[in-house]
Design an enzyme around this catalytic site. Structure first.
Site, PDB file in Angstrom:
ATOM      1  N   TYR A 133     -20.148 -61.181   4.584  1.00  0.00           N
ATOM      2  CA  TYR A 133     -18.815 -60.847   4.063  1.00  0.00           C
ATOM      3  C   TYR A 133     -18.940 -60.699   2.552  1.00  0.00           C
ATOM      4  O   TYR A 133     -18.948 -61.684   1.816  1.00  0.00           O
ATOM      5  CB  TYR A 133     -17.828 -61.958   4.441  1.00  0.00           C
ATOM      6  CG  TYR A 133     -16.462 -61.820   3.836  1.00  0.00           C
ATOM      7  CD1 TYR A 133     -15.766 -60.614   3.885  1.00  0.00           C
ATOM      8  CD2 TYR A 133     -15.842 -62.896   3.216  1.00  0.00           C
ATOM      9  CE1 TYR A 133     -14.508 -60.489   3.331  1.00  0.00           C
ATOM     10  CE2 TYR A 133     -14.578 -62.792   2.665  1.00  0.00           C
ATOM     11  CZ  TYR A 133     -13.925 -61.578   2.718  1.00  0.00           C
ATOM     12  OH  TYR A 133     -12.666 -61.457   2.167  1.00  0.00           O
ATOM     13  N   ASP A 141     -18.203 -57.118   6.818  1.00  0.00           N
ATOM     14  CA  ASP A 141     -17.242 -56.489   5.920  1.00  0.00           C
ATOM     15  C   ASP A 141     -17.926 -56.337   4.577  1.00  0.00           C
ATOM     16  O   ASP A 141     -18.105 -57.313   3.862  1.00  0.00           O
ATOM     17  CB  ASP A 141     -16.002 -57.380   5.816  1.00  0.00           C
ATOM     18  CG  ASP A 141     -14.978 -56.832   4.850  1.00  0.00           C
ATOM     19  OD1 ASP A 141     -15.207 -55.740   4.290  1.00  0.00           O
ATOM     20  OD2 ASP A 141     -13.944 -57.495   4.647  1.00  0.00           O
ATOM     21  N   HIS A 190      -8.435 -55.398   9.690  1.00  0.00           N
ATOM     22  CA  HIS A 190      -9.672 -54.722  10.083  1.00  0.00           C
ATOM     23  C   HIS A 190      -9.714 -54.536  11.606  1.00  0.00           C
ATOM     24  O   HIS A 190      -9.101 -55.313  12.336  1.00  0.00           O
ATOM     25  CB  HIS A 190     -10.896 -55.567   9.695  1.00  0.00           C
ATOM     26  CG  HIS A 190     -11.073 -55.778   8.221  1.00  0.00           C
ATOM     27  ND1 HIS A 190     -12.052 -55.159   7.477  1.00  0.00           N
ATOM     28  CD2 HIS A 190     -10.391 -56.558   7.349  1.00  0.00           C
ATOM     29  CE1 HIS A 190     -11.986 -55.549   6.221  1.00  0.00           C
ATOM     30  NE2 HIS A 190     -10.980 -56.405   6.110  1.00  0.00           N
TER      31      HIS A 190
END
Lengths: 263, 263
Positions: B109, B151, B254
């Site tokens: 992330y 991400d 998302h």
DNA sequence: GCCGCGCAAG
DNA sequence: CTTGCGCGGC
């Protein structure tokens, strides 16, 4: 017959669906809500409108307290007392205009009073007793048939709590609160409809703390009340506690009461 | 065949039911979650256990960030990088032990980088570029078949955003970010599976801001990625974006991606 | 806009 | 335990 209900909903926006379900199931003519926790501009008017409760008196406040009286019967808002002049929205009074014409319905949310039952150590406790004192002086002058309902935050009788002795020092059941509430009762000769229909020492709780394991145990208290002028009390025909709302998802810590009147 | 998914869930506790629904519907062998927003002790292990995802590597943190890799295939946690040594839980690496044996799955992330695309005015932007720099130096030394997913908070191609020109000065699509991400790609020769299967300039968004009226408009960006070592990329057989999760109640900002591998 | 948090209140 | 709020983060 006119049926009137009271319910501390603990956020009317979060539980708009539960209020709607209650109105559909029990269909009271009038419902008095406490702790709506919102300003009037965010009150879910549409939900009540759709359910047939076209007449509403909302005394809201941002985030805290707030009361609302919604009705299928036409009504007129007659008062919005701020007894302590501190801006807290704890009362709204209406007069019924249709069936039950002339009856005054006072909807009140008495301060909880904090944790410590001592005026010095805890100003909130003093504020609670002061609030009752001001209500008492107000009640002395009442001269119309009146019903006062709401969350009084006091369980007056020994049998109004799950353990009288243990709660004598717990705010909501201390002798000074019970005594002060008694003075308010005597100021108008209010009749406690809850105990008229469900006599002591029968179980008659309306509230269970979120803090306890209250789904398992039954550590309830009777904090919500419907009190009538003597004349009005003679017209009461039935009284119920709708305890099943506790089984609904994410329930309020209070349950609704309903009284029917031959009006 | 082994299927591997990635999803920034934006609080795994709040969306445990949505994750369960996704696992039931899509049944990936491995799911990499980002922004679980919880410490491991509050991770909803029971939900995954019941769904058949008995193997889990959770790198959590209180309130912010946090990643977790859950799997039906046995796995071994091999790393938990804190590249910037600041205590932020932004990575967990596992090695698959069953089907797909030997494959390393890195779940990352990357920091969002704040609002202003300027290292001086906004330290978070500098932190994001620094984070990528450290990942790049790490990637140079990789010598095992690896898949890195998560991400990335960067939309590298012009067609990865709804309006390239308008977003050139918006964090996630600035030239310096795209350039820095390119250096990371080159450090290992990563293959962008999203664009291998859905070639530019096809629409391929994975994120829509909560702040826009994103249910009506389509102002998306491709911020989530699955990148493979060159060898591993040749074994990829299919890739999908599961955009329907956006229609679920209270969705994440998302959506999940899934790739199937012939392993 | 949507999250978790820490706070105050019940 | 549960609420609303103001905050910071995304």
């Amino acid at each position: 017959m006119v049926s009137i209900a009271t319910w501390n909903i603990n956020s009317v926006r979060l539980r708009a669906d539960q209020v709607e379900r209650f109105l559909r199931q029990e269909a009271p003519d009038v419902l008095c809500l406490q702790e709506i926790k919102t300003e009037e501009k965010h009150f879910p008017h549409a939900v009540f409108e759709a359910a047939g409760y076209a007449h509403r008196a909302v005394h809201g406040q941002k985030g805290y307290h707030g009361v609302a009286t919604v009705s299928r019967i036409p009504l007129r808002e007659v008062s919005r007392h701020d007894w302590q002049d501190n801006g807290e929205a704890r009362h709204v009074g209406v007069e019924l205009l249709g069936p039950g014409q002339g009856l005054i319905v006072e909807n009140v949310y008495i301060p909880a009073g904090g944790d410590i039952p001592d005026r010095e150590a805890n100003p909130k406790f003093g504020q609670k007793l002061d609030f009752l004192g001001r209500m008492t002086r107000w009640a002395e002058a009442l001269d119309r048939p009146t019903l006062i309902v709401g969350d009084f935050n006091i369980a007056p009788l020994d049998c109004d709590v799950y353990d009288h002795k243990a709660l004598l020092k717990v705010v909501s059941h201390t002798p000074i609160e019970v005594e002060t509430l008694g003075q308010f009762r005597d100021a108008h000769g209010w009749v406690d409809l809850g105990r008229q229909f469900i006599p002591a020492p029968q179980r008659n709780y309306s509230w269970w703390s979120y803090r306890s394991y209250w789904r398992d145990k039954d550590q309830g208290r009777r904090l919500d009340h419907m009190w009538a002028s003597p004349d009005v009390a003679t017209q009461a025909r039935g009284h119920r506690i709708v305890e099943e709302t506790r089984k609904w998802d994410q329930p309020s810590d209070h349950v609704p009461l309903i009284t029917e009147f031959d009006l």
